[in-house]
Scaffold this active site. Structure first.
Site, PDB file in Angstrom:
ATOM      1  CG  ASP A   1      -0.077   0.117   2.527  1.00 51.72           C
ATOM      2  OD1 ASP A   1       0.720  -0.803   2.783  1.00 51.72           O
ATOM      3  OD2 ASP A   1      -0.208   1.111   3.250  1.00 51.72           O
ATOM      4  CD  GLU A   2       5.562   3.083   3.070  1.00 56.00           C
ATOM      5  OE1 GLU A   2       6.335   3.988   3.436  1.00 56.00           O
ATOM      6  OE2 GLU A   2       5.456   1.986   3.662  1.00 56.00           O
TER       7      GLU A   2
END
Length: 376
Positions: free
Chosen positions: A114-115
């Site tokens: 997610d990053e």
């Protein structure tokens, strides 16, 4: 203190750091709204030496955090609900998120599911404004995926990463090139990636707690105190970070290691620590979705005299008795107190995406583990 003219970070670059807020937990709350408002974590079960992968902000108010043992998390928060990871669900959400990121630039460096860093220097969307792009990305992820993203915008990766944490959760912070000098000067040194509890304590003993104070140290003195890492301290305390955004990074290993304030003096003490580190490693492998790619196991030891040794063997899964045997072999090589202990796996050449919920900067390995595990 060096003048602002010492800042040499490239002002022409436009870097966005995007980080979903407690991603796994957010996906679970998205799919089951009844979970909202109660302490929630995703991770292993306490009776199986489980580790917390991530938790929501309700749980964090009790002191629960990533990489904490599930047993300790429950002691801190008796009402904590710990859900097992549902990796396929998280991967599906990640694919949607990364597709949105790639709508803006091909230069996307994922750090976890997610990053990611985005270099939007040459992107014409939103009239070329990185700030407007970051705001638009956050709204699209919220609308399409159903989770929130915090974002930081700056002219380099270090400052963008710090900025993305500035207004969490669900925030956006922009540090313009002319603001970097003052922004970084006010930062605690522990915000510099690679500075964990051990290095922070050493700096504090030297009278250094902020980047402004760190700037007062000449490069040669920092190199004497911290070796090659002294150069990074010198640069980052001035907001200098020329690392490019590297698309499609390939992972070659997954590991966990800790540097100890007090040396481990016996094999038994090392073995007890190895059990704890092995549990953390299992959690990291699961979050990296790397289980099928494991090809070797290894144990790393740094002794009190700073000599290092690594022992490894072929293996396709973590196996505590095998790791303990590797530890015994390595410990016997010097029979000295141990200041650093690590355990890890090497992956097949295809590699995998980088680590999951506590993915970190490219810090020195000992400091990576220190910040991930919260141990010293």
């Amino acid at each position: 203190m060096p003048p602002s003219s010492a800042i040499t970070s490239s002002p022409s670059r436009k870097i966005i750091h995007c980080d979903c807020d407690c991603f796994y937990a957010s996906v679970e709350m998205r799919d089951d709204p009844s979970l909202r408002g109660r302490p929630l974590a995703v991770g292993g079960q306490p009776d199986q030496r489980g580790v917390i992968a991530t938790c929501n902000y309700e749980a964090r108010r009790f002191g629960v955090h990533s990489a904490m043992s599930s047993a300790l998390a429950l002691r801190k928060c008796p009402g904590l609900l710990i859900l097992p990871p549902a990796m396929e669900k998280y991967r599906a959400a990640s694919r949607q998120i990364m597709a949105i990121y790639h709508d803006y630039t091909a230069e996307v460096e994922p750090l976890s599911l997610d990053e990611a860093y985005l270099d939007v220097t040459h992107t014409d969307r939103c009239r070329g404004s990185a700030t407007l792009m970051a705001a638009e990305i956050r709204e699209r992820v919220r609308a399409i995926v159903g989770v929130t993203v915090s974002a930081g915008v700056a002219s380099n990766k270090f400052v963008a990463k710090i900025a993305s944490d500035w207004n969490k959760p669900d925030g956006l912070h922009v540090v313009r090139p002319h603001e970097i000098d003052a922004f970084v000067a006010a930062l605690p040194v522990r915000k510099i990636f690679g500075v964990g509890k051990v290095t922070a304590a050493k700096l504090e003993k030297l009278g250094v707690t902020t980047c402004a104070q760190l700037r007062e140290w000449p490069l040669v003195a920092l190199h004497h105190q911290f070796g090659t890492f002294g150069t990074r301290l010198y640069e980052l305390s001035r907001g200098i970070d020329e690392r490019p955004v590297q698309a499609d990074r390939e992972r070659k290993s997954v590991s966990v290691e800790t540097t100890y304030v007090t040396d481990l003096r016996t094999f038994e003490a090392c073995a007890a620590e190895l059990v704890r580190l092995s549990a953390l490693l299992d959690g990291r492998i699961a979050r990296a979705e790397a289980a099928s790619a494991v090809r070797k196991l290894f144990v790393k030891i740094r002794f009190a005299d700073f000599q290092r040794t690594t022992v490894e063997c072929v293996g396709d899964a973590t196996h505590l008795p095998t790791l303990l045997a590797l530890l015994e072999k390595g410990f016997a090589r010097r029979q000295q107190p141990v200041r650093l202990l690590g355990v890890g796996v090497r992956l097949e050449e295809d590699g995998l995406a980088p680590d999951g919920q506590f993915g970190l900067f490219d810090a020195p390995p000992a400091e990576q583990a220190e910040r991930a595990s919260g141990a010293v």
